[in-house]
Design a protein around this motif. Structure first.
Motif, PDB file in Angstrom:
ATOM      1  N   ILE A 147       0.867  -1.171   0.000  1.00 30.19           N
ATOM      2  CA  ILE A 147       0.000   0.000   0.000  1.00 30.19           C
ATOM      3  C   ILE A 147       0.904   1.221   0.000  1.00 30.19           C
ATOM      4  O   ILE A 147       1.812   1.329   0.818  1.00 30.19           O
ATOM      5  N   THR A 149       2.191   4.988   0.567  1.00 25.03           N
ATOM      6  CA  THR A 149       2.071   6.212   1.369  1.00 25.03           C
ATOM      7  C   THR A 149       1.628   6.059   2.827  1.00 25.03           C
ATOM      8  O   THR A 149       2.155   6.729   3.690  1.00 25.03           O
ATOM      9  N   ASN A 150       0.655   5.196   3.143  1.00 30.81           N
ATOM     10  CA  ASN A 150       0.124   5.153   4.513  1.00 30.81           C
ATOM     11  C   ASN A 150       1.182   4.702   5.528  1.00 30.81           C
ATOM     12  O   ASN A 150       1.626   3.558   5.501  1.00 30.81           O
ATOM     13  N   VAL A 153       0.739   1.343   7.563  1.00 34.52           N
ATOM     14  CA  VAL A 153       0.641   0.049   6.890  1.00 34.52           C
ATOM     15  C   VAL A 153       2.005  -0.343   6.312  1.00 34.52           C
ATOM     16  O   VAL A 153       2.658   0.472   5.669  1.00 34.52           O
ATOM     17  N   ALA A 154       2.408  -1.563   6.576  1.00 36.59           N
ATOM     18  CA  ALA A 154       3.698  -2.048   6.064  1.00 36.59           C
ATOM     19  C   ALA A 154       3.507  -3.369   5.335  1.00 36.59           C
ATOM     20  O   ALA A 154       2.509  -4.051   5.523  1.00 36.59           O
ATOM     21  N   PRO A 309       7.586   4.419  10.916  1.00 34.82           N
ATOM     22  CA  PRO A 309       6.803   4.238   9.685  1.00 34.82           C
ATOM     23  C   PRO A 309       7.553   3.481   8.604  1.00 34.82           C
ATOM     24  O   PRO A 309       7.934   4.049   7.590  1.00 34.82           O
ATOM     25  N   ILE A 310       7.741   2.190   8.798  1.00 37.12           N
ATOM     26  CA  ILE A 310       8.409   1.404   7.759  1.00 37.12           C
ATOM     27  C   ILE A 310       7.396   1.098   6.658  1.00 37.12           C
ATOM     28  O   ILE A 310       6.195   1.069   6.893  1.00 37.12           O
ATOM     29  N   CYS A 311       7.859   0.908   5.452  1.00 39.57           N
ATOM     30  CA  CYS A 311       6.922   0.447   4.429  1.00 39.57           C
ATOM     31  C   CYS A 311       7.157  -0.995   4.062  1.00 39.57           C
ATOM     32  O   CYS A 311       6.244  -1.629   3.563  1.00 39.57           O
TER      33      CYS A 311
END
Lengths: 331, 331
Positions: A147, A149-150, A153-154, A309-311
């Motif tokens: 996903i 940008t958010n 959520v990773a 905030p990891i992706c």
């Protein structure tokens, strides 16, 4: 800080009605309860009482078997729990379907059950909750989905590039130059990722990129029937398949057409499903370490719980060499 | 299990000589000590006494300032220590240069100092230790570098794709259609990653891919001089730069040539260096959250220490919108 009063004011109901809705009391209508929960989520209300009661996470699982140790989901769940439970989390496993998702928003479902985070397995792009993940506030980890940008959520998965690099390197050592790909259509995140990894790996090793060496198709046996012999006749000496299940189908197709494995054609799969050790010949494949995937899922969850905030966290995807690959045939 | 005897046998020296070498005694030659340590590493000997004594990690840093809070490395170190020290680790910071690396192998350096893992900042592809990372056994986390295959080495960084997706989305909303890239040459891992992210982001938004909109060059001011006005004349209305330092140079170049920012040209950087809030106009840029990078570095280290073979943890790279971007000029 949003309070029960704010929710009551927004809906034009009493504070006690809101309280009943938030606490699953039975003397208000289901419709009102749902409205209250959705408004609470919309306003960013935190149900402290629920949240403080328990450290609860859930694993939401769809399209994936997990009840016995040889099923794909089993070890992922195990790995996640092995990390989460010693950290004091209770982990619920929630089987999911699309109808359920249509009836209740994800955030409401999570709040209602006091879950502080969700690990999502087996979803596809058409799952109704997928669009909610783009903006949801609750820490959420997706296996093999991404996903943009958010920050809540990773993604977690195996590094497709790492896997294809090793597969192609192995084939190059064996003298292969024309390497094909058999894959599903480029409709899911992970199929696209593996397709790109194939292209990149071939480029890295200066091998011929040729659309005729690529066969994409929804139906597994149709697509192997259409492609294996065709590629063979074009001089392709090795085929990498996007999933083991397609590789097994390719083995069957070769057998039907009298194409010997690995003498005439090398076949490589992706996933290392338990059955691949027992195919004839046993399949060379890229391994997804399922227990490690579960553990990495928990690491990702832990980052998000700590507001990091990891992706993505990606795992190595080692090649397991068995007997379906050998020296390239000579022309 | 490799013992001191094995090392002694391999080198044809006594057990006590080996012991002296492993424990930094002063009464053996420097040459012999080095030979002993290298053999110990080669054989996979674990110096239990050293390792049990302390939980020690090191951050090895090169080409990056870190002494004061506004320098790039400072917060990365801080974030790493904030996670590692509460877990009981001692963290040493080791400034590095290429000469030092030429004189001692990485594994020997680590064992000699009792380090159980290294976090590597600011290395480039020509650093001598980079080739050792391909096969080293000690848990090692690289910032903005990537090593294929080795399950003991992981990468950490910001997701370039996430950053470019947001930058391009922002520009598309402002009406931009011709978007350029100014970047260093495609010689480092991270510059290549950002270049690919630019290409992918333009594709996602169905924008024109045109080699004339791309300017690559080693020397920063030469490359902006060569490219900014040229792109402007081709109708490019926005330029994304691979690093803030190039964006700042592009701002200067625009000023010199009377190209107004953002009326005639929008400029976006990458990194969010502290100074970018104070440029004229203040720079819109993709943020690398440096404290979060340090924390993610520790998470990656923690995975490797737990024998979870991850290959990467990537962070979100949010866009910080300031005044260097605005609506696209009309032709």
């Amino acid at each position: 800080m949003v309070t029960i009063n704010d929710i009551a004011a927004r809906l034009g109901v009493s504070k006690s009605t809101v309280s009943k809705g938030l606490n699953n009391a039975t003397d208000i209508s289901e419709e009102m309860r749902k409205k209250i929960l959705e408004t609470a989520v919309e306003l960013g209300y935190t149900n402290k009482r629920l949240l403080n009661r328990e450290k609860k996470l859930c694993i939401i699982i769809e399209n994936m078997d997990y009840n016995t140790p040889n099923q794909f989901g089993h070890d992922i769940l195990l790995g996640f729990k092995q990390m989460a439970e010693p950290d004091g989390w209770t982990v619920d496993v929630v089987p999911m379907d699309k109808d359920f998702q249509r009836n209740i928003p994800y955030s409401v479902f999570m709040m209602q059950n006091g879950y502080r985070g969700g690990f999502i397995l087996g979803f596809s792009l058409i799952d109704p909750w997928m669009s909610e993940f783009k903006s949801c506030k609750i820490p959420t980890v997706l296996y093999d989905n991404y996903i943009s940008t958010n920050p809540r959520v990773a993604s977690v998965g195996c590094d497709s590039q790492d896997g294809f690099d090793q597969a192609v390197k192995h084939l190059v050592k064996l003298g292969h130059e024309k390497i094909g790909l058999i894959s599903g259509p480029l409709e899911s995140y992970i199929v696209k990722a593996r397709y790109n990894a194939y292209i990149n790996a071939l480029s890295k090793f200066n091998l011929e990129l040729n659309d005729n060496y690529i066969g994409l198709g929804y139906y597994i046996s149709d697509s192997t029937r259409d492609n294996v012999q065709r590629m063979y006749e074009l001089g392709v000496t090795a085929i990498i398949c996007s999933h083991d299940i397609r590789a097994i189908s390719a083995i069957t197709e070769c057998m039907d057409k009298g194409i010997r494995i690995p003498e005439d054609m090398s076949i490589i799969g992706f996933d290392d499903l338990p059955m691949t050790a027992y195919t004839e010949p046993p399949l060379t494949t890229v391994r997804q370490d399922r227990t490690a995937l579960g553990k990495a899922g928990y690491y990702a969850m832990s980052c998000l719980q700590n507001e990091l905030p990891i992706c993505s966290i990606l795992l190595r995807a080692p090649l397991v060499v068995r007997s379906s690959t050998g020296p390239a045939r000579t022309a």
